[in-house]
Write a protein that holds these residues in place. Structure first.
Motif, PDB file in Angstrom:
ATOM      1  N   LYS A 166      17.093 -34.311  28.376  1.00 38.43           N
ATOM      2  CA  LYS A 166      18.113 -34.866  29.287  1.00 38.43           C
ATOM      3  C   LYS A 166      18.262 -34.002  30.538  1.00 38.43           C
ATOM      4  O   LYS A 166      18.246 -34.503  31.659  1.00 38.43           O
ATOM      5  CB  LYS A 166      19.476 -34.973  28.575  1.00 38.43           C
ATOM      6  N   SER A 167      18.416 -32.696  30.327  1.00 37.32           N
ATOM      7  CA  SER A 167      18.625 -31.809  31.472  1.00 37.32           C
ATOM      8  C   SER A 167      17.354 -31.731  32.325  1.00 37.32           C
ATOM      9  O   SER A 167      17.430 -31.662  33.559  1.00 37.32           O
ATOM     10  CB  SER A 167      19.046 -30.418  30.989  1.00 37.32           C
ATOM     11  N   SER A 168      16.208 -31.789  31.677  1.00 31.58           N
ATOM     12  CA  SER A 168      14.931 -31.774  32.411  1.00 31.58           C
ATOM     13  C   SER A 168      14.777 -33.037  33.257  1.00 31.58           C
ATOM     14  O   SER A 168      14.286 -32.987  34.393  1.00 31.58           O
ATOM     15  CB  SER A 168      13.762 -31.700  31.433  1.00 31.58           C
ATOM     16  N   ALA A 212      20.093 -28.027  36.305  1.00 30.78           N
ATOM     17  CA  ALA A 212      20.675 -28.088  34.957  1.00 30.78           C
ATOM     18  C   ALA A 212      19.858 -27.153  34.073  1.00 30.78           C
ATOM     19  O   ALA A 212      18.631 -27.120  34.168  1.00 30.78           O
ATOM     20  CB  ALA A 212      20.602 -29.505  34.419  1.00 30.78           C
ATOM     21  N   TYR A 213      20.548 -26.401  33.226  1.00 29.46           N
ATOM     22  CA  TYR A 213      19.831 -25.462  32.368  1.00 29.46           C
ATOM     23  C   TYR A 213      19.135 -26.192  31.233  1.00 29.46           C
ATOM     24  O   TYR A 213      19.703 -27.062  30.590  1.00 29.46           O
ATOM     25  CB  TYR A 213      20.780 -24.402  31.817  1.00 29.46           C
ATOM     26  N   THR A 214      17.885 -25.778  31.005  1.00 36.36           N
ATOM     27  CA  THR A 214      17.095 -26.376  29.928  1.00 36.36           C
ATOM     28  C   THR A 214      16.646 -25.254  29.001  1.00 36.36           C
ATOM     29  O   THR A 214      16.703 -24.077  29.367  1.00 36.36           O
ATOM     30  CB  THR A 214      15.841 -27.083  30.480  1.00 36.36           C
ATOM     31  N   LYS A 262      21.262 -26.555  24.152  1.00 33.82           N
ATOM     32  CA  LYS A 262      21.470 -25.799  25.389  1.00 33.82           C
ATOM     33  C   LYS A 262      22.731 -26.286  26.126  1.00 33.82           C
ATOM     34  O   LYS A 262      23.561 -25.481  26.521  1.00 33.82           O
ATOM     35  CB  LYS A 262      20.239 -25.943  26.288  1.00 33.82           C
ATOM     36  N   THR A 263      22.829 -27.578  26.320  1.00 36.30           N
ATOM     37  CA  THR A 263      23.960 -28.130  27.066  1.00 36.30           C
ATOM     38  C   THR A 263      25.135 -28.317  26.108  1.00 36.30           C
ATOM     39  O   THR A 263      25.005 -29.004  25.100  1.00 36.30           O
ATOM     40  CB  THR A 263      23.561 -29.477  27.712  1.00 36.30           C
ATOM     41  N   ARG A 264      26.262 -27.677  26.434  1.00 36.10           N
ATOM     42  CA  ARG A 264      27.393 -27.696  25.499  1.00 36.10           C
ATOM     43  C   ARG A 264      28.669 -28.241  26.100  1.00 36.10           C
ATOM     44  O   ARG A 264      29.714 -28.263  25.458  1.00 36.10           O
ATOM     45  CB  ARG A 264      27.627 -26.300  24.945  1.00 36.10           C
ATOM     46  N   VAL A 298      25.414 -37.665  34.748  1.00 34.62           N
ATOM     47  CA  VAL A 298      26.249 -36.842  33.879  1.00 34.62           C
ATOM     48  C   VAL A 298      25.428 -36.418  32.666  1.00 34.62           C
ATOM     49  O   VAL A 298      24.917 -37.258  31.919  1.00 34.62           O
ATOM     50  CB  VAL A 298      27.520 -37.614  33.465  1.00 34.62           C
ATOM     51  N   ASP A 299      25.267 -35.113  32.542  1.00 35.40           N
ATOM     52  CA  ASP A 299      24.454 -34.526  31.477  1.00 35.40           C
ATOM     53  C   ASP A 299      25.367 -34.194  30.297  1.00 35.40           C
ATOM     54  O   ASP A 299      26.333 -33.455  30.447  1.00 35.40           O
ATOM     55  CB  ASP A 299      23.809 -33.240  32.032  1.00 35.40           C
ATOM     56  N   LEU A 300      25.040 -34.750  29.147  1.00 33.99           N
ATOM     57  CA  LEU A 300      25.899 -34.557  27.969  1.00 33.99           C
ATOM     58  C   LEU A 300      25.190 -33.680  26.936  1.00 33.99           C
ATOM     59  O   LEU A 300      23.959 -33.628  26.899  1.00 33.99           O
ATOM     60  CB  LEU A 300      26.220 -35.915  27.337  1.00 33.99           C
TER      61      LEU A 300
HETATM   62 MG    MG Z   1      20.570 -30.240  28.058  1.00 31.82          MG
END
Ligand code: MG
Ligand code: GTP
Length: 200
Positions: free
Chosen positions: A36-38, A50-52, A58-60, A74-76
């Motif tokens: 997702k972040s990628s 966005a951090y991957t 990773k995404t919190r 919106v990154d979840l």
């Molecule tokens: Mg992520």
């Protein structure tokens, strides 16, 4: 679609922290580590917006990114991540659900699935929820670079069937490693926002 500017506007864990403007949003959901972040970084044309991580989880937080000050992705946090406690998983689920259920700015939800992997029960539940709640059921198949041309075609059909995707809605293949597919996803997003009256 040309992205001149991309910003992390806000990181949120509860609705009081969501941005209060009217920018329309498309949310990215899916299993931890699906990409997702990628995906978001490739749309932005930025490596580390966005951090991957190669490790899941990773995404919190719910991360709101605006593009050209005209729309948001919106990154979840991902689901299905075993290395967290039950109570934390419950908190994450609550956080994600309250966003998806209550956010007025939300136009569509993109479900990302890894094309190499059999869809999980949670993927199926997520797609059902998306469809039951009036969204289109758009599925992005990630990591297409890891498959041969033949395998890719096979998996697109197979995952479509296993997930229970709507007949008329093809899975859109994606890969961070393929410029052509990145471009297709950008065009797809542009058309999607245009359909909802947002010109980008
Ligand atoms: Mg992520
Ligand atoms: P969470 O934040 O844990 O929910 O994960 P995420 O869905 O945001 O995944 P993320 O973007 O952090 O990517 C996970 C791993 O998959 C990273 O090591 C990425 O480099 C890799 N990855 C993501 N997309 C692709 C892709 O299209 N091809 C390949 N080969 N690797 C990818």
């Amino acid at each position: 679609m040309k992205i001149n500017e991309a910003n992390l506007d806000q990181m949120a864990v509860s609705p009081s922290q969501y941005p209060r403007d009217g920018l329309k949003e498309v949310a990215l959901v899916g299993r931890s580590n699906v990409g997702k972040s990628s995906f978001l970084n490739k749309i932005a044309g930025r490596k580390n917006l966005a951090y991957t991580s190669s490790k899941p989880g990773k995404t919190r937080t719910i991360n709101f990114y605006s593009f050209n000050k005209t729309f948001r992705l919106v990154d979840l946090p991902g689901y299905g991540f075993a290395q967290v406690s039950k109570s934390m998983r419950k908190d994450w689920a609550k956080m994600i659900n309250s966003y998806l259920e209550s956010r007025d700015n939300l136009l569509e939800i993109l479900l990302l699935v890894d094309l190499r992997v059999k869809p999980s029960d949670q993927d199926k539940e997520m797609l059902s929820w998306i469809l039951d709640n009036g969204f289109s059921g758009i599925v992005i198949g990630t990591k297409a670079d890891k498959l041969s041309k033949n395998q890719l075609q096979q998996q697109l059909v197979r995952v479509h069937k296993e997930l229970g995707c709507p007949e008329e809605q093809d899975i859109l293949p994606f890969s961070t490693e393929r410029k052509d597919l990145v471009e297709e996803s950008k065009n797809f997003l542009q058309d999607l926002f245009a359909f909802h009256g947002v010109k980008i």
